[in-house]
Design an enzyme around this catalytic site. Structure first.
Site, PDB file in Angstrom:
ATOM      1  N   GLN A  11       0.813  -1.213   0.000  1.00 37.29           N
ATOM      2  CA  GLN A  11       0.000   0.000   0.000  1.00 37.29           C
ATOM      3  C   GLN A  11       0.853   1.272   0.000  1.00 37.29           C
ATOM      4  O   GLN A  11       0.565   2.233  -0.725  1.00 37.29           O
ATOM      5  CB  GLN A  11      -0.920   0.002   1.224  1.00 37.29           C
ATOM      6  N   ASP A  35      15.067  -8.480  -3.962  1.00 35.48           N
ATOM      7  CA  ASP A  35      14.650  -9.347  -2.861  1.00 35.48           C
ATOM      8  C   ASP A  35      15.494  -8.973  -1.652  1.00 35.48           C
ATOM      9  O   ASP A  35      16.722  -9.126  -1.677  1.00 35.48           O
ATOM     10  CB  ASP A  35      14.874 -10.810  -3.250  1.00 35.48           C
ATOM     11  N   ALA A  59       7.670  -5.544   3.798  1.00 38.03           N
ATOM     12  CA  ALA A  59       7.704  -6.213   5.103  1.00 38.03           C
ATOM     13  C   ALA A  59       6.858  -7.473   5.061  1.00 38.03           C
ATOM     14  O   ALA A  59       5.997  -7.641   4.198  1.00 38.03           O
ATOM     15  CB  ALA A  59       7.188  -5.296   6.203  1.00 38.03           C
ATOM     16  N   THR A 100       6.290  -0.037  12.911  1.00 37.00           N
ATOM     17  CA  THR A 100       4.922  -0.299  13.360  1.00 37.00           C
ATOM     18  C   THR A 100       4.707  -0.009  14.841  1.00 37.00           C
ATOM     19  O   THR A 100       5.655  -0.022  15.641  1.00 37.00           O
ATOM     20  CB  THR A 100       4.586  -1.786  13.093  1.00 37.00           C
ATOM     21  N   ASP A 101       3.451   0.191  15.192  1.00 40.26           N
ATOM     22  CA  ASP A 101       3.038   0.323  16.588  1.00 40.26           C
ATOM     23  C   ASP A 101       3.184  -0.978  17.362  1.00 40.26           C
ATOM     24  O   ASP A 101       3.185  -0.984  18.598  1.00 40.26           O
ATOM     25  CB  ASP A 101       1.580   0.784  16.658  1.00 40.26           C
ATOM     26  N   TYR A 124       5.463 -10.921  15.080  1.00 37.39           N
ATOM     27  CA  TYR A 124       5.523  -9.796  14.138  1.00 37.39           C
ATOM     28  C   TYR A 124       6.183  -8.579  14.782  1.00 37.39           C
ATOM     29  O   TYR A 124       7.109  -7.981  14.224  1.00 37.39           O
ATOM     30  CB  TYR A 124       4.120  -9.444  13.641  1.00 37.39           C
ATOM     31  N   LYS A 128       9.781  -6.824  13.758  1.00 36.44           N
ATOM     32  CA  LYS A 128       9.877  -5.433  13.314  1.00 36.44           C
ATOM     33  C   LYS A 128      10.812  -4.625  14.216  1.00 36.44           C
ATOM     34  O   LYS A 128      11.559  -3.763  13.741  1.00 36.44           O
ATOM     35  CB  LYS A 128       8.488  -4.799  13.266  1.00 36.44           C
TER      36      LYS A 128
END
Length: 293
Positions: A11, A35, A59, A100-101, A124, A128
């Protein structure tokens, strides 16, 4: 100015591609030609394109699947991020890395800022966070942007899921005790553009380096977000459904979600002189795009 963007089909990458102009060109790349788990593909792309910077928007984002697929999540989110950062450092260019949060526990009662302790609750989030650390270690010229609840007119996301399921059911049960900020991918892309402009204007600067929180203004719950989606959809003649608020305990998932995903953005706004629009504004634009016909 040419910028490489990883995660071509994601996105954020697609939103960045839409921002390309005569002054800045976002070149989105993905597998097999680029990659992140294969450093030679990164070095080749950078050598061929000679970009001014690189945005790592790719990701492993399957939050629940990551619980049983830890090796793959870390291969992309930790090792891949480190590979990207190392390749950019070798080329002498900065990296903008999307995080990310989920690096937080979600137990804080107010929005998280960049100085708060990190405490991921699942694979996850751990992958991250490891990626953030790998990026910072490999390339001092880094900007790490934590964002949350990303949606857009394309790809798989909460807005599109609600509209699809809303066509099939009159009532949807949606979690109401997890709070955060829905953030429109094109607004994230505009924020990244502001970051790149600052970096280009002051390449040797110090205050633009580090971790920043970048989300839309305002906050809601997943149930509140769903209600807003259906209200906007109904105004445009699209699908609508009644939302029944439930608790996280009513909807168990393999991975724990943060109860509080709210992120404080003052540092980002101050450093880059940019503020993302309110989440409802982004949602309205997204619904225009999705239901234009």
């Amino acid at each position: 100015m040419k910028i490489i963007v990883t995660g071509r089909d994601g996105q954020v990458a697609r939103s960045l591609a839409a921002l390309s102009s005569e002054t800045i060109e976002f070149v989105t790349l993905g597998r097999p030609e680029l990659d992140v788990t294969k450093p030679e593909t990164l070095r080749r792309a950078i050598a061929e394109l000679a970009p001014a910077a690189l945005v790592n928007a790719g990701a492993y984002t399957a939050v629940d699947k990551a619980e049983s697929d830890q090796e793959a999540a870390f291969a992309v989110n930790r090792d891949g991020a480190g590979n990207v950062a190392a390749a950019t450092a070798e080329a002498g260019i900065p990296i903008v890395h999307i995080s990310t949060d989920y690096v937080f526990s979600g137990t804080k009662s107010v929005p998280y800022d960049e100085t708060d302790a990190v405490e991921p609750q699942g694979v996850y989030g751990h992958s991250k966070l490891a990626g953030e650390r790998a990026v910072a270690a490999a390339n001092p010229a880094h900007v790490i942007l934590r964002t949350a609840w990303v949606y857009s007119p394309f790809g798989a996301n909460f807005v599109k899921t609600m509209l699809r399921v809303g066509k099939e059911r009159d009532v949807l049960r949606v979690v109401a005790d997890q709070h955060g900020t829905p953030t429109y991918a094109p607004d994230i892309a505009a924020g990244i553009a502001a970051v790149l402009a600052r970096v280009a204007a002051e390449p040797e600067g110090a205050d633009w380096r580090g971790i920043f929180h970048m989300v839309a203004a305002g906050e809601t719950s997943w149930a509140g977000f769903a209600e807003a989606i259906f209200a906007e959809s109904a105004r445009r003649g699209g699908p609508s459904a009644r939302v029944e608020p439930i608790t996280t305990a009513d909807y168990p998932t393999p991975a724990r979600r943060p109860a509080n995903s709210r992120l404080a953005t003052a540092k980002f706004q101050r450093t880059f002189d940019h503020t993302l629009p309110a989440w409802r504004d982004g949602l309205s634009r997204c619904m225009d795009a999705l239901l234009a016909e």
